[in-house]
Write an enzyme that holds these catalytic residues in place. Structure first.
Site, PDB file in Angstrom:
ATOM      1  N   ASP A  72      33.384  73.696  87.319  1.00 38.89           N
ATOM      2  CA  ASP A  72      33.509  72.850  88.499  1.00 38.89           C
ATOM      3  C   ASP A  72      34.873  73.009  89.165  1.00 38.89           C
ATOM      4  O   ASP A  72      35.912  72.998  88.501  1.00 38.89           O
ATOM      5  CB  ASP A  72      33.301  71.393  88.083  1.00 38.89           C
TER       6      ASP A  72
ATOM      7  N   GLU B 121      32.936  77.470  90.752  1.00 35.72           N
ATOM      8  CA  GLU B 121      32.927  76.819  92.058  1.00 35.72           C
ATOM      9  C   GLU B 121      34.363  76.844  92.544  1.00 35.72           C
ATOM     10  O   GLU B 121      35.270  76.343  91.866  1.00 35.72           O
ATOM     11  CB  GLU B 121      32.448  75.374  91.969  1.00 35.72           C
TER      12      GLU B 121
END
Length: 365
Positions: free
Chosen positions: A253, A290
């Protein structure tokens, strides 16, 4: 341990005394731990077994959960529970994973995917996903978070599969069943911050640093004083999911929130360690980032100075579509309102130029 008993280990460099309080059916007893030169405390408790609850006591203070707990059956504030990592009977010995090019990913929130909202509740639906053409499921973060329902991005027990979803054995059952259905399993992991509630890491050591900030507060201490054990905490967590839970991939993330000026960068070291472990296990493991930095070094091979990720999310495409559908232009979506950006994002990997965290047009400038 093979001969019986449990080894308890915790990093607490500033503590003068550390004990583990074990509740294995008899009245809970405290057992003193010994310190090594790096501030890691450990001891073997011969009477402890899998299923026993335990907490650490630092300098006579309140009993706290283990930062690396494998199971938090009573949520983030409760005691940790001993788990036998070799106790599950896997049936996926023939499974070797999938190449990144073969991934058709279904992002899955365990708490809302089935009526039960659990790992076991997802299993009956796996065949249907495979029939749709899905080849991989990506579980949104499953590390223990406060309460029973959450997106998962405020997890505080990174090694403990969410108790409301069924805990570690239920996650193993889901992964095993997914492999039987021909589906790879990707876990969404969060190494850019720790959640606020149930976060006892500060009592143990300098897991965060005030020298850098992220949208979620102080940055995780990956490059400052006493950061070696913090880096180890994150890297071994990635190895843990791949090894003990047979994960086929990890989606990291918001890596633009990981601040590290060290050489090698935490991300490059993590990717290299995971890929070495995958090779040792004879499996294919894919690592997906990401990133809002729009920097090709994320997927550039390590030999060429990159981090070596197998893929990264196409955030520019996502943001352009989001703005077109909702009209929202704040925060991440600023600058994505121009006509033609969807087509541009389909044509080129990055629509906006590379930018470092903290730059004027960066995600949290």
């Amino acid at each position: 341990l093979p001969g019986g008993g449990v080894r308890f280990t915790v990093w607490a460099p500033a503590a003068q005394r550390v004990a583990v309080r074990v509740d294995d059916g008899d009245p809970a007893a405290d057992h003193a731990l010994a310190r090594d030169a790096d501030g890691v405390w450990s001891a073997v408790v011969a009477s402890a077994r899998a299923g026993a609850d335990y907490q650490f006591v630092l300098d006579g203070g309140p009993a706290l959960p283990d930062p690396a707990s494998r199971w938090q059956p009573h949520d983030v504030h409760g005691p940790s529970r001993v788990v036998d990592p070799a106790g599950f009977a896997w049936t996926d010995a023939a499974w070797r994973g999938r190449a990144m090019a073969d991934y058709v990913i279904y992002e899955l929130h365990v708490g809302t995917f089935s009526e039960a909202g659990t790992f076991d509740g997802a299993i009956p639906h796996l065949a249907g996903l495979a029939e749709l053409g899905v080849t991989a499921i990506e579980l949104m973060p499953v590390a223990e978070f406060p309460g029973g329902r959450n997106w998962g991005y405020d997890g505080v027990q990174l090694y403990a599969p969410e108790s409301a979803y069924g805990g570690p054995e239920a996650l193993r059952r889901l992964v095993d069943a997914a492999h039987a259905a021909g589906l790879a399993v990707v876990l969404d992991v969060v190494y850019n911050h720790f959640g606020p509630e149930g976060n006892y890491l500060g009592a143990y050591g300098p897991y965060v640093t005030g020298e850098a900030r992220t949208p979620w507060g102080d940055a995780v201490n990956y490059g400052g004083a006493q950061s070696a054990e913090v880096r180890r905490f994150a890297i071994e967590n990635a190895l843990y999911w791949v090894t003990e839970f047979h994960a086929d991939g990890l989606r990291l993330d918001a890596i633009h929130g990981i601040v590290d000026a060290s050489e090698p960068h935490l991300l490059a070291e993590l990717v290299a360690r995971v890929q070495r472990q995958a090779s040792a296990l004879g499996r294919t493991v894919c690592l997906i980032a990401e990133s809002d930095m729009n920097d090709p070094k994320v997927v550039r091979p390590a030999a060429e100075g990159g981090y070596g990720f197998d893929a990264q999310w196409s955030d520019d495409f996502h943001h352009a579509v989001h703005v077109a559908l909702t009209g929202e232009t704040g925060g991440y979506y600023g600058g994505f309102g121009a006509p033609g950006l969807i087509a541009a994002a389909l044509r080129d990997p990055f629509v906006r130029p590379a930018r470092a965290p903290g730059a004027p047009d960066a995600p949290w400038a």
